[in-house]
Design an enzyme around this catalytic site. Structure first.
Site, PDB file in Angstrom:
ATOM      1  N   LYS A 106       0.815  -1.234   0.119  1.00 14.95           N
ATOM      2  CA  LYS A 106      -0.157  -0.110  -0.184  1.00 14.95           C
ATOM      3  C   LYS A 106       0.872   1.447  -0.013  1.00 14.95           C
ATOM      4  O   LYS A 106       1.687   1.603   0.961  1.00 14.95           O
ATOM      5  CB  LYS A 106      -0.933  -0.028   1.281  1.00 14.95           C
ATOM      6  CG  LYS A 106      -1.740   1.352   1.226  1.00 14.95           C
ATOM      7  CD  LYS A 106      -2.487   1.431   2.779  1.00 14.95           C
ATOM      8  CE  LYS A 106      -3.034   2.824   2.750  1.00 14.95           C
ATOM      9  NZ  LYS A 106      -3.410   3.200   4.182  1.00 14.95           N
ATOM     10  N   ASN A 215      -8.805   1.741  10.307  1.00 15.34           N
ATOM     11  CA  ASN A 215      -7.707   1.441  11.451  1.00 15.34           C
ATOM     12  C   ASN A 215      -8.584   2.230  12.711  1.00 15.34           C
ATOM     13  O   ASN A 215      -8.775   1.592  13.542  1.00 15.34           O
ATOM     14  CB  ASN A 215      -6.325   1.697  11.196  1.00 15.34           C
ATOM     15  CG  ASN A 215      -5.464   1.080  12.396  1.00 15.34           C
ATOM     16  OD1 ASN A 215      -4.324   1.514  12.218  1.00 15.34           O
ATOM     17  ND2 ASN A 215      -6.042   0.631  13.340  1.00 15.34           N
ATOM     18  N   SER A 216      -8.449   3.550  12.696  1.00 16.45           N
ATOM     19  CA  SER A 216      -8.680   4.361  13.631  1.00 16.45           C
ATOM     20  C   SER A 216     -10.194   4.036  14.040  1.00 16.45           C
ATOM     21  O   SER A 216     -10.494   4.083  15.246  1.00 16.45           O
ATOM     22  CB  SER A 216      -8.527   5.843  13.375  1.00 16.45           C
ATOM     23  OG  SER A 216      -7.364   6.124  13.102  1.00 16.45           O
TER      24      SER A 216
END
Length: 264
Positions: A106, A215-216
């Site tokens: 990525k 993610n967060s």
């Protein structure tokens, strides 16, 4: 019906995945919470920052490979923390070495530390080099349809426009740009960044995105493991709603039951 949508499989670099949720491995309290949340998410692809994650190169430190097996998950090394093309390319080469020839990466090249917005000029440079070197590049970028098209033309295997700033939890800030990217880009489009809760993920999937990376939204939830499971269901619901096709929006009410033949 001519407008019926077919459920095409989610394929990256020649491999088919059942889950359309990709998750990060950072920001959790500890490795055990990381493991439990990722298991609850049902994700098959996990991304990690090459420059911040120990895969065994730092003895005595917590090792991601101790809690997540490469045999179970596809590892997606990312170039988080890189601010120019040279740095990002070097990081991908390091990831390939650490993971024994692994080509799926990525790419993210950031413009500054305050916004973490992508530097598209450096991103284009890095993408061109990495594709030439045989990497399978999934690329974090702005929601500019022209840049998305250029990255696809270079040979990136997936375009990952932000929906909102990284870690902001603002949700889908510009669905119209995303729709244009989805219509014009011939490779998978995944929302990357900005998701804050399950409804944001569902909206992204309803728009037609192939998948969502986050993610967060999970790691910073009050109960990360529960939120991970919520996201799993949100992705499925959004995909099904996209395939089903929503009813048209109307300004005025329309009776749910037919009015003809009422008993008088």
């Amino acid at each position: 019906m001519s407008n019926v949508r077919s459920d095409k499989p989610f394929v990256l670099a020649g491999r088919t995945y059942q889950s359309r949720l990709l998750v990060g491995t950072g920001k959790y309290r500890d490795m055990e919470e990381t493991r439990l949340a990722i298991e609850a998410s049902g994700a098959e692809i996990v991304t990690f920052a090459v420059r911040r994650t120990n895969l065994g190169q730092n003895e005595g430190e917590p090792n991601l490979l101790d809690v997540l097996s490469p045999e179970r998950y596809t590892f997606l090394p990312n170039t988080a923390g890189c601010y120019d093309a040279i740095e990002a390319v070097r990081t991908c080469r390091l990831a390939r070495e650490l993971l024994g020839g692994h080509n799926l990466v990525k790419l993210e090249v950031l413009a500054d530390q305050k916004t973490l917005f992508p530097n598209v000029i450096e991103t284009l440079k890095a993408a061109e080099t990495l594709v030439k070197e045989g990497f399978d590049v999934m690329v974090y970028t702005s929601d500019d349809p022209i840049i998305a098209r250029q990255l696809a033309d270079i040979g990136c295997i997936a375009i990952m426009p932000l929906a909102g700033l990284i870690g902001s939890g603002l949700g889908i800030c510009n669905p119209y740009n995303l729709q244009i990217i989805l219509e014009e880009t011939k490779v998978p489009v995944l929302v990357d960044a900005g998701v804050g809760t399950a409804s944001d993920a569902t909206i992204a999937m309803e728009l037609g995105c192939e998948a969502v990376l986050m993610n967060s939204a999970i790691a910073h939830a009050q109960q990360p493991i529960m939120m991970a499971e919520a996201m799993k269901h949100a992705i499925v619901a959004g995909r099904l709603a996209y395939l089903a096709g929503r009813m048209p929006k109307k300004l005025y009410a329309s009776a749910s039951s037919p009015l003809d033949g009422l008993i008088k």
